[in-house]
Design a protein around this motif. Structure first.
Motif, mmCIF file in Angstrom:
data_model
loop_
_atom_site.group_PDB
_atom_site.id
_atom_site.type_symbol
_atom_site.label_atom_id
_atom_site.label_comp_id
_atom_site.label_asym_id
_atom_site.label_seq_id
_atom_site.Cartn_x
_atom_site.Cartn_y
_atom_site.Cartn_z
ATOM 1 N N SER A 263 6.867 0.028 -6.231
ATOM 2 C CA SER A 263 6.294 1.326 -5.854
ATOM 3 C C SER A 263 6.481 1.653 -4.376
ATOM 4 N N GLY B 1 2.940 2.542 -2.296
ATOM 5 C CA GLY B 1 2.961 3.342 -3.517
ATOM 6 C C GLY B 1 1.895 4.421 -3.491
ATOM 7 N N LYS B 2 0.678 4.031 -3.190
ATOM 8 C CA LYS B 2 -0.436 4.982 -3.127
ATOM 9 C C LYS B 2 -0.261 5.950 -1.959
ATOM 10 N N GLU C 130 2.358 8.518 -2.843
ATOM 11 C CA GLU C 130 1.797 9.500 -3.783
ATOM 12 C C GLU C 130 0.916 10.513 -3.061
ATOM 13 N N GLN C 131 0.040 10.028 -2.189
ATOM 14 C CA GLN C 131 -0.875 10.914 -1.472
ATOM 15 C C GLN C 131 -0.125 11.864 -0.542
ATOM 16 N N PHE D 153 0.820 -1.206 0.000
ATOM 17 C CA PHE D 153 0.000 0.000 0.000
ATOM 18 C C PHE D 153 0.855 1.257 0.000
#
Length: 110
Positions: free
Chosen positions: A88, A67-68, A71-72, A65
């Motif tokens: 990622s 990678g997301k 990014e956030q 989790f």
């Protein structure tokens, strides 16, 4: 002759996985449910660092989790990151952005 971590993120990734498993084995069970995020400076470019995320050891099938989440956190803080690795859960970022990035990441993962 210096080898840049940027070129070989698998070495610190392997070390971080081993460190997390060792910590979990020698500590309370609660640690098995916690992820680990590590940052290290890049030797080739001191103004940049590498950030690695390791999912909790307790998960039978570890979900990536990070990678997301990376990014956030970067979007929320306007941090400059490069997600140009195959995995990622490994990113490169400006060292000066690291404190605000980690604050946002902590808030996201809490």
């Amino acid at each position: 002759h210096t080898i840049s971590v940027q070129c070989r993120p698998t070495c610190p990734d392997t070390l971080v996985h081993i460190a997390l498993r060792s910590y979990v084995a020698s500590s309370r069970k609660r640690a098995a449910g916690l992820p680990l995020v590590v940052s290290a400076p890049l030797t080739a470019t001191p103004e940049e660092c590498i950030v690695l995320g390791v999912p909790p050891v307790a998960e039978a099938v570890p979900r990536n989790f990070f990678g997301k989440a990376f990014e956030q956190a970067a979007e929320k803080t306007n941090s400059r990151i490069d997600m140009d690795y195959f995995d990622s859960s490994v990113i490169r970022m400006k060292t000066e952005d690291r404190p605000k990035f980690f604050d946002a990441l902590t808030a996201l993962l809490s």
